[in-house]
Design a protein around this motif. Structure first.
Motif, PDB file in Angstrom:
ATOM      1  N   ASP A 176      -7.091   1.702   6.638  1.00  0.00           N
ATOM      2  CA  ASP A 176      -8.468   1.597   6.165  1.00  0.00           C
ATOM      3  C   ASP A 176      -9.386   2.674   6.734  1.00  0.00           C
ATOM      4  N   SER A 177      -9.227   2.994   8.024  1.00  0.00           N
ATOM      5  CA  SER A 177     -10.094   4.004   8.646  1.00  0.00           C
ATOM      6  C   SER A 177      -9.844   5.383   8.058  1.00  0.00           C
ATOM      7  N   ALA A 178      -8.577   5.715   7.846  1.00  0.00           N
ATOM      8  CA  ALA A 178      -8.251   6.996   7.231  1.00  0.00           C
ATOM      9  C   ALA A 178      -8.741   7.048   5.793  1.00  0.00           C
ATOM     10  N   LEU A 179      -8.641   5.922   5.087  1.00  0.00           N
ATOM     11  CA  LEU A 179      -9.172   5.833   3.724  1.00  0.00           C
ATOM     12  C   LEU A 179     -10.663   6.151   3.710  1.00  0.00           C
ATOM     13  N   ALA A 180     -11.410   5.545   4.633  1.00  0.00           N
ATOM     14  CA  ALA A 180     -12.845   5.807   4.702  1.00  0.00           C
ATOM     15  C   ALA A 180     -13.120   7.279   4.973  1.00  0.00           C
ATOM     16  N   THR A 191       4.381  -1.884  22.936  1.00  0.00           N
ATOM     17  CA  THR A 191       2.980  -1.516  23.154  1.00  0.00           C
ATOM     18  C   THR A 191       2.728  -0.012  23.053  1.00  0.00           C
ATOM     19  N   PRO A 192       3.525   0.864  23.710  1.00  0.00           N
ATOM     20  CA  PRO A 192       3.252   2.313  23.579  1.00  0.00           C
ATOM     21  C   PRO A 192       3.333   2.795  22.135  1.00  0.00           C
ATOM     22  N   PHE A 193       4.176   2.169  21.330  1.00  0.00           N
ATOM     23  CA  PHE A 193       4.324   2.572  19.934  1.00  0.00           C
ATOM     24  C   PHE A 193       3.089   2.172  19.130  1.00  0.00           C
ATOM     25  N   TYR A 194       2.575   0.986  19.393  1.00  0.00           N
ATOM     26  CA  TYR A 194       1.332   0.563  18.744  1.00  0.00           C
ATOM     27  C   TYR A 194       0.169   1.463  19.167  1.00  0.00           C
ATOM     28  N   LEU A 195       0.130   1.816  20.448  1.00  0.00           N
ATOM     29  CA  LEU A 195      -0.961   2.662  20.923  1.00  0.00           C
ATOM     30  C   LEU A 195      -0.910   4.040  20.297  1.00  0.00           C
ATOM     31  N   ALA A 196       0.286   4.564  20.077  1.00  0.00           N
ATOM     32  CA  ALA A 196       0.405   5.873  19.410  1.00  0.00           C
ATOM     33  C   ALA A 196      -0.205   5.800  18.019  1.00  0.00           C
ATOM     34  N   GLY A 197       0.098   4.727  17.288  1.00  0.00           N
ATOM     35  CA  GLY A 197      -0.486   4.550  15.959  1.00  0.00           C
ATOM     36  C   GLY A 197      -1.983   4.362  16.010  1.00  0.00           C
ATOM     37  N   ARG A 198      -2.448   3.657  17.028  1.00  0.00           N
ATOM     38  CA  ARG A 198      -3.892   3.418  17.142  1.00  0.00           C
ATOM     39  C   ARG A 198      -4.645   4.694  17.496  1.00  0.00           C
ATOM     40  N   TYR A 199      -4.090   5.511  18.374  1.00  0.00           N
ATOM     41  CA  TYR A 199      -4.764   6.765  18.716  1.00  0.00           C
ATOM     42  C   TYR A 199      -4.841   7.679  17.487  1.00  0.00           C
ATOM     43  N   LEU A 200      -3.810   7.685  16.680  1.00  0.00           N
ATOM     44  CA  LEU A 200      -3.854   8.461  15.445  1.00  0.00           C
ATOM     45  C   LEU A 200      -4.958   7.929  14.534  1.00  0.00           C
ATOM     46  N   THR A 201      -5.020   6.605  14.395  1.00  0.00           N
ATOM     47  CA  THR A 201      -6.049   5.988  13.559  1.00  0.00           C
ATOM     48  C   THR A 201      -7.437   6.323  14.082  1.00  0.00           C
ATOM     49  N   ALA A 202      -7.618   6.264  15.399  1.00  0.00           N
ATOM     50  CA  ALA A 202      -8.908   6.598  16.002  1.00  0.00           C
ATOM     51  C   ALA A 202      -9.313   8.031  15.667  1.00  0.00           C
ATOM     52  N   ALA A 203      -8.357   8.951  15.735  1.00  0.00           N
ATOM     53  CA  ALA A 203      -8.652  10.358  15.441  1.00  0.00           C
ATOM     54  C   ALA A 203      -9.027  10.542  13.967  1.00  0.00           C
ATOM     55  N   LEU A 204      -8.292   9.876  13.073  1.00  0.00           N
ATOM     56  CA  LEU A 204      -8.609   9.986  11.650  1.00  0.00           C
ATOM     57  C   LEU A 204      -9.979   9.382  11.354  1.00  0.00           C
ATOM     58  N   SER A 205     -10.278   8.247  11.980  1.00  0.00           N
ATOM     59  CA  SER A 205     -11.587   7.629  11.806  1.00  0.00           C
ATOM     60  C   SER A 205     -12.703   8.530  12.321  1.00  0.00           C
ATOM     61  N   ALA A 206     -12.453   9.195  13.446  1.00  0.00           N
ATOM     62  CA  ALA A 206     -13.473  10.051  14.066  1.00  0.00           C
ATOM     63  C   ALA A 206     -13.790  11.282  13.222  1.00  0.00           C
ATOM     64  N   TYR A 220       0.835  -1.200   0.000  1.00  0.00           N
ATOM     65  CA  TYR A 220       0.000   0.000   0.000  1.00  0.00           C
ATOM     66  C   TYR A 220       0.867   1.245   0.000  1.00  0.00           C
ATOM     67  N   PRO A 221       0.315   2.376  -0.436  1.00  0.00           N
ATOM     68  CA  PRO A 221       1.075   3.623  -0.358  1.00  0.00           C
ATOM     69  C   PRO A 221       1.532   3.894   1.081  1.00  0.00           C
ATOM     70  N   PRO A 222       2.657   4.566   1.256  1.00  0.00           N
ATOM     71  CA  PRO A 222       3.261   4.677   2.593  1.00  0.00           C
ATOM     72  C   PRO A 222       2.791   5.852   3.435  1.00  0.00           C
ATOM     73  N   LEU A 223       1.799   6.633   3.005  1.00  0.00           N
ATOM     74  CA  LEU A 223       1.408   7.811   3.772  1.00  0.00           C
ATOM     75  C   LEU A 223       1.042   7.463   5.211  1.00  0.00           C
ATOM     76  N   ASN A 224       0.318   6.348   5.414  1.00  0.00           N
ATOM     77  CA  ASN A 224      -0.077   5.985   6.769  1.00  0.00           C
ATOM     78  C   ASN A 224       1.148   5.745   7.649  1.00  0.00           C
ATOM     79  N   ASN A 225       2.194   5.153   7.080  1.00  0.00           N
ATOM     80  CA  ASN A 225       3.437   4.965   7.839  1.00  0.00           C
ATOM     81  C   ASN A 225       4.028   6.307   8.255  1.00  0.00           C
ATOM     82  N   TYR A 226       3.994   7.262   7.343  1.00  0.00           N
ATOM     83  CA  TYR A 226       4.573   8.573   7.640  1.00  0.00           C
ATOM     84  C   TYR A 226       3.797   9.280   8.755  1.00  0.00           C
ATOM     85  N   LEU A 227       2.465   9.175   8.717  1.00  0.00           N
ATOM     86  CA  LEU A 227       1.666   9.826   9.759  1.00  0.00           C
ATOM     87  C   LEU A 227       1.856   9.145  11.114  1.00  0.00           C
ATOM     88  N   ILE A 228       1.939   7.809  11.108  1.00  0.00           N
ATOM     89  CA  ILE A 228       2.204   7.116  12.369  1.00  0.00           C
ATOM     90  C   ILE A 228       3.585   7.496  12.885  1.00  0.00           C
TER      91      ILE A 228
END
Length: 561
Positions: free
Chosen positions: A146-150, A88-103, A48-56
């Motif tokens: 996927d959430s940011a895509l939506a 774990t803290p690194f995964y949570l940082a990515g998840r909180y970003l994903t949650a915000a983009l989804s919201a 997939y395109p790497p933008l999500n990696n850059y934002l995380i």
């Protein structure tokens, strides 16, 4: 503005609750995001395109700053070591970003409702219903694109409505170009909405503004998107050959011509009617009749032509995806389509409530409450499962107490140290397959190399599945460019005797029935059928979090085979 903040906060709270659900999703590429901080802009897996990696990666910079302020680490070296000690803290940082983009979908849907003439209260109802879409709540817990895509596809619909209402305006055209570029930069499957939507908008705008204005707008949109894509996805252009090689693999993984024409349509329909993974039956029914209402004279939604275009584009995208993938339809496949159909369905329902009176309105209110009630219950179930402790802890306790001195083969990721010998066995296999398929050799980070067994270490390794989509029998005959880790199944590894000869006697299996009956690989089906028939059943653990890919676990002893 307070309305927008309020609906965003509601959606964010739903997606952030129990966001540490106990384990890592295999599709969360936090390692690639961490590599960005070291200057590696090309992902290790370029599906997939790497933008999500850059934002995380940006979220990891924020994590670093927070950690410095709270004494979690004192330096960059400490930050790096913390990743290998406990990511774990690194995964949570990515998840909180994903949650915000989804919201973001919540305020976008609120404004879509307001732009269609609904009151603040009805717009609030639209955004709340969309916020409680169960599959969106679930995917908001996982650090994937996927959430940011939506969200970006919903933003594309929103700005198309804006463009319709403002008339020919360069600013709106630029905004559409930005939204499309962002959507495509999170996942190239955005084209299944953006492409049909572009055609639909050319028709809608062409009839109202003339072809010249419409084509000029289209040109600006394409120019803006084409200009932004290389900037947002520099990693693609730094390794075009690698990207195209992974797209070749992606085609083999996703497009299943052997399934037969339209075999996936009934599966798609079933997903869309699902309470947890779809629209639910009530909103599916409303979504299905929405174009009839949008095309009628009784419709009061001011941008109904654009909404009809959006519904049509969404329907076309849904059908095309279903035809392409056949039976291979993972839970998140239609996240874009489900969000957009939900928005349009609830807009239609709110508009109908304004047009009907008496008994008809009472019926509509009942339908609205029933649909939302089902979604609300679905989202609560998602959050309940997220908060429930994972069963892997119980499995580890049992294995450590009863079989700590034996070699274990597992389908379940075990969050416990493995022995040095077990790790070396896995590394030797990767090197052997990389040599066999003439790919680049795997690299092993020194921090992950086990030099001394931990006191609680177990001798275990994963049962070697191929990547999802590459396990089919047909893949063995596919002519595709094999890259590191994308090799097909190795038939010789799928017998009990093969692993017994290597000293493995205990087999930990999750989702056994599906492996025996639903796998597209005859090797996998036969292997797990043999385990159940020939090995002794030791213990069963019941799953509590199936929406988060946790399944019943069964432990077998095959030493007597």
């Amino acid at each position: 503005m307070s309305w927008y903040i309020a609906v965003f906060a509601i959606a964010l709270l739903l997606r952030a609750y129990a966001i540490d659900f106990g384990y890592f999703n295999p599709d969360e590429r936090i390692n690639d995001a961490a590599r960005v901080l070291a200057g590696e802009l090309v992902p290790t897996q370029h599906f997939y395109p790497p933008l999500n990696n850059y934002l995380i990666a940006v979220s990891l910079v924020v994590l670093f700053a927070v950690g410095l302020a709270t004494d979690m680490w004192a330096s960059v070296d400490g930050f790096r070591q913390a990743y290998f000690d406990d990511p774990t803290p690194f995964y949570l940082a990515g998840r909180y970003l994903t949650a915000a983009l989804s919201a973001l979908i919540a305020p976008l849907s609120f404004d879509i409702a307001r732009r269609n003439g609904l009151t603040n209260l009805k717009a609030l109802a639209v955004s709340v219903v969309v916020s409680f879409l169960p599959v969106a709540v679930m995917m908001g817990h996982v650090a994937k694109g996927d959430s940011a895509l939506a969200a970006m596809c919903v933003a594309t619909l929103w700005v198309c409505i804006r463009r319709w209402q403002t008339g020919p305006e360069t600013r709106s055209d630029i905004m559409i170009g930005v939204a499309v570029a962002l959507a495509l930069s999170f996942k190239q499957s955005a084209i299944f909405f953006a492409g049909p939507m572009a055609l639909a908008m050319v028709f809608v705008l062409g009839r109202s503004e003339g072809l010249s204005h419409t084509l000029k707008s289209l040109g600006i949109i394409i120019l803006v998107s084409a200009s932004l894509m290389p900037i947002l996805n520099i990693g693609i252009f730094l390794d075009l050959d690698g990207f195209f090689a992974f797209q070749d693999v992606q085609t083999v993984m996703s497009i299943k011509e052997e399934d037969g024409f339209a075999v996936g349509i009934p599966i798609t329909f079933e997903i869309f009617g699902s309470v947890l993974l779809g629209l639910n039956p009530v909103f599916l029914g409303i979504a299905a009749m929405s174009p009839i209402w949008l095309a009628s004279r009784g419709c009061g939604l001011t941008a109904r032509k654009v909404l009809l275009a959006g519904w049509s584009a969404n329907a076309v995208g849904t059908v095309v995806i279903s035809l392409l993938v056949g039976e291979r339809q993972p839970d998140h496949l239609f996240l874009v389509q489900l969000n957009i159909f939900t928005i349009i369905a609830v807009l239609v329902l709110m508009d109908m409530l304004s047009r009907f009176y008496g008994f008809a309105r009472i019926v509509l209110v009942g339908i609205a409450l029933l649909g939302f009630g089902i979604s609300f219950a679905g989202s609560i179930e998602v959050l309940r499962q997220a908060a429930y402790p994972p069963l892997s802890a119980d499995v580890i306790d049992y294995l450590s107490e009863e079989h700590g001195d034996r070699q274990i083969k597992t389908t379940l990721v075990l969050p416990i140290p493995k022995t040095r010998a077990a790790q070396q066995l896995e590394h030797d296999r990767l090197i052997r397959l990389a040599t066999k398929y003439e790919t680049e050799q795997p690299s092993f980070q020194s921090e992950r190399l086990i030099t001394e067994d931990a006191d609680n270490a177990l001798f275990y390794s994963m049962i070697p599945f191929a990547m999802y989509g590459l396990e089919d029998d047909a893949t063995l005959d596919e002519d595709y460019t094999v890259t590191l880790h994308t090799w097909p199944l190795q038939p010789e590894e799928w017998t009990i005797e093969y692993w017994l000869d290597k000293g493995f006697e205990i087999f930990v299996v999750d989702n056994l029935t599906a492996l025996q009956t639903e796998s597209r690989s005859s090797f996998i089906r036969d292997f797990f059928q043999n385990i159940e028939e020939r090995c002794a059943l030791l213990r069963t653990f019941e799953a509590k979090k199936p929406i988060f890919l946790e399944y019943d676990v069964i432990i077998f002893d095959c030493s007597s085979v």
